[in-house]
Design a protein around this motif. Structure first.
Motif, PDB file in Angstrom:
ATOM      1  N   VAL A  77    -127.436 -58.461 -10.692  1.00 10.72           N
ATOM      2  CA  VAL A  77    -128.364 -59.206  -9.723  1.00 10.72           C
ATOM      3  C   VAL A  77    -129.651 -59.494 -10.015  1.00 10.72           C
ATOM      4  CG1 VAL A  77    -129.310 -59.232  -7.479  1.00 10.72           C
ATOM      5  CG2 VAL A  77    -127.028 -58.337  -7.854  1.00 10.72           C
ATOM      6  N   ASP A  78    -130.365 -58.333 -10.630  1.00 11.73           N
ATOM      7  CA  ASP A  78    -131.581 -58.145 -11.105  1.00 11.73           C
ATOM      8  C   ASP A  78    -132.157 -56.954 -11.695  1.00 11.73           C
ATOM      9  OD1 ASP A  78    -134.311 -59.160 -11.480  1.00 11.73           O
ATOM     10  OD2 ASP A  78    -134.546 -59.556  -9.462  1.00 11.73           O
ATOM     11  N   LYS A 140    -134.304 -55.373  -0.055  1.00 11.03           N
ATOM     12  CA  LYS A 140    -134.647 -56.683  -1.240  1.00 11.03           C
ATOM     13  C   LYS A 140    -133.168 -57.255  -1.756  1.00 11.03           C
ATOM     14  CE  LYS A 140    -139.004 -55.337  -3.388  1.00 11.03           C
ATOM     15  NZ  LYS A 140    -139.591 -54.884  -4.627  1.00 11.03           N
ATOM     16  N   LEU A 141    -132.266 -56.451  -1.991  1.00 16.72           N
ATOM     17  CA  LEU A 141    -131.152 -56.847  -2.641  1.00 16.72           C
ATOM     18  C   LEU A 141    -130.324 -57.796  -1.723  1.00 16.72           C
ATOM     19  CD1 LEU A 141    -128.869 -56.939  -4.474  1.00 16.72           C
ATOM     20  CD2 LEU A 141    -127.611 -54.936  -3.292  1.00 16.72           C
ATOM     21  N   GLN A 143    -132.048 -59.416   0.778  1.00 22.07           N
ATOM     22  CA  GLN A 143    -132.773 -61.018   0.786  1.00 22.07           C
ATOM     23  C   GLN A 143    -132.581 -61.625  -0.472  1.00 22.07           C
ATOM     24  OE1 GLN A 143    -137.109 -60.142   0.721  1.00 22.07           O
ATOM     25  NE2 GLN A 143    -137.278 -62.160   1.482  1.00 22.07           N
ATOM     26  N   LYS A 144    -132.372 -61.084  -1.593  1.00 22.05           N
ATOM     27  CA  LYS A 144    -132.149 -61.725  -2.760  1.00 22.05           C
ATOM     28  C   LYS A 144    -130.997 -62.617  -2.870  1.00 22.05           C
ATOM     29  CE  LYS A 144    -133.018 -61.549  -7.511  1.00 22.05           C
ATOM     30  NZ  LYS A 144    -133.955 -62.565  -7.904  1.00 22.05           N
ATOM     31  N   LEU A 145    -129.855 -61.772  -2.174  1.00 24.26           N
ATOM     32  CA  LEU A 145    -128.417 -62.553  -2.534  1.00 24.26           C
ATOM     33  C   LEU A 145    -128.274 -63.351  -1.137  1.00 24.26           C
ATOM     34  CD1 LEU A 145    -126.500 -59.303  -3.276  1.00 24.26           C
ATOM     35  CD2 LEU A 145    -126.838 -61.301  -4.709  1.00 24.26           C
ATOM     36  N   ASN A 146    -129.125 -63.442  -0.258  1.00 24.34           N
ATOM     37  CA  ASN A 146    -129.242 -64.233   1.010  1.00 24.34           C
ATOM     38  C   ASN A 146    -127.720 -64.010   1.589  1.00 24.34           C
ATOM     39  OD1 ASN A 146    -130.356 -66.196   2.790  1.00 24.34           O
ATOM     40  ND2 ASN A 146    -129.344 -67.866   1.873  1.00 24.34           N
TER      41      ASN A 146
END
Length: 149
Positions: A77-78, A140-141, A143-146
């Motif tokens: 993911v990041d 954060k995860l 949010q990042k993955l929506n």
């Protein structure tokens, strides 16, 4: 004694860079696996890499050790790093973590079992019903993955 403990014997509490891997395990219902750490925070299962271990191996190993859940394929993911993540522990140890974040929906065994040391509890949570004490990294995860939006 592990790698970090051996290293600390040599360098003391000086700041170091530590590399870890965490995994957002998502089940078929779209729920995320969280573990309750001893400090009371609900977080993604994960931990530091051992010498010679890949980040993927560390992620899978840590998920199993901390929750009893066995997973397969991981999706990168990041990577979270930088000054904002600096930590100073109660014992004086300082470090800058480099956290490699994966997700996996490839659950081979979902029998949750915690050791009572690194994990006090573990379970799958609906994205919209996370515990109040959820780690900012989990948020954060998500949010990042929506996911769950």
């Amino acid at each position: 004694m592990g790698y970090i403990e051996e290293l600390r014997k040599v360098i003391g509490t000086r700041a170091i860079i530590l590399v870890g891997a965490v995994v957002g395990v998502i089940n078929e219902q779209g729920e995320i696996l969280l573990q309750k750490r001893p400090e009371g925070i609900w977080a993604l299962p994960g931990g530091l890499l051992e010498l010679g271990e890949s980040a993927e191996e560390a992620g899978k190993r840590e998920v199993f050790e901390e929750t009893g859940v066995e997973i397969g394929h991981l999706q990168l993911v990041d990577v979270f790093s930088g000054e904002q993540y600096f930590r100073k522990l109660e014992n004086g140890d300082e470090f800058y973590p480099v956290t490699i974040v994966y997700t996996s929906n490839n659950i081979k065994s979902s029998n949750i079992k915690v050791d009572g040391v690194e994990s006090l509890a573990a379970g799958f949570f609906p994205i919209r019903e996370l515990p109040d004490e959820t780690s900012p990294l989990v948020l954060k995860l998500i949010q990042k993955l929506n996911i769950g939006q």
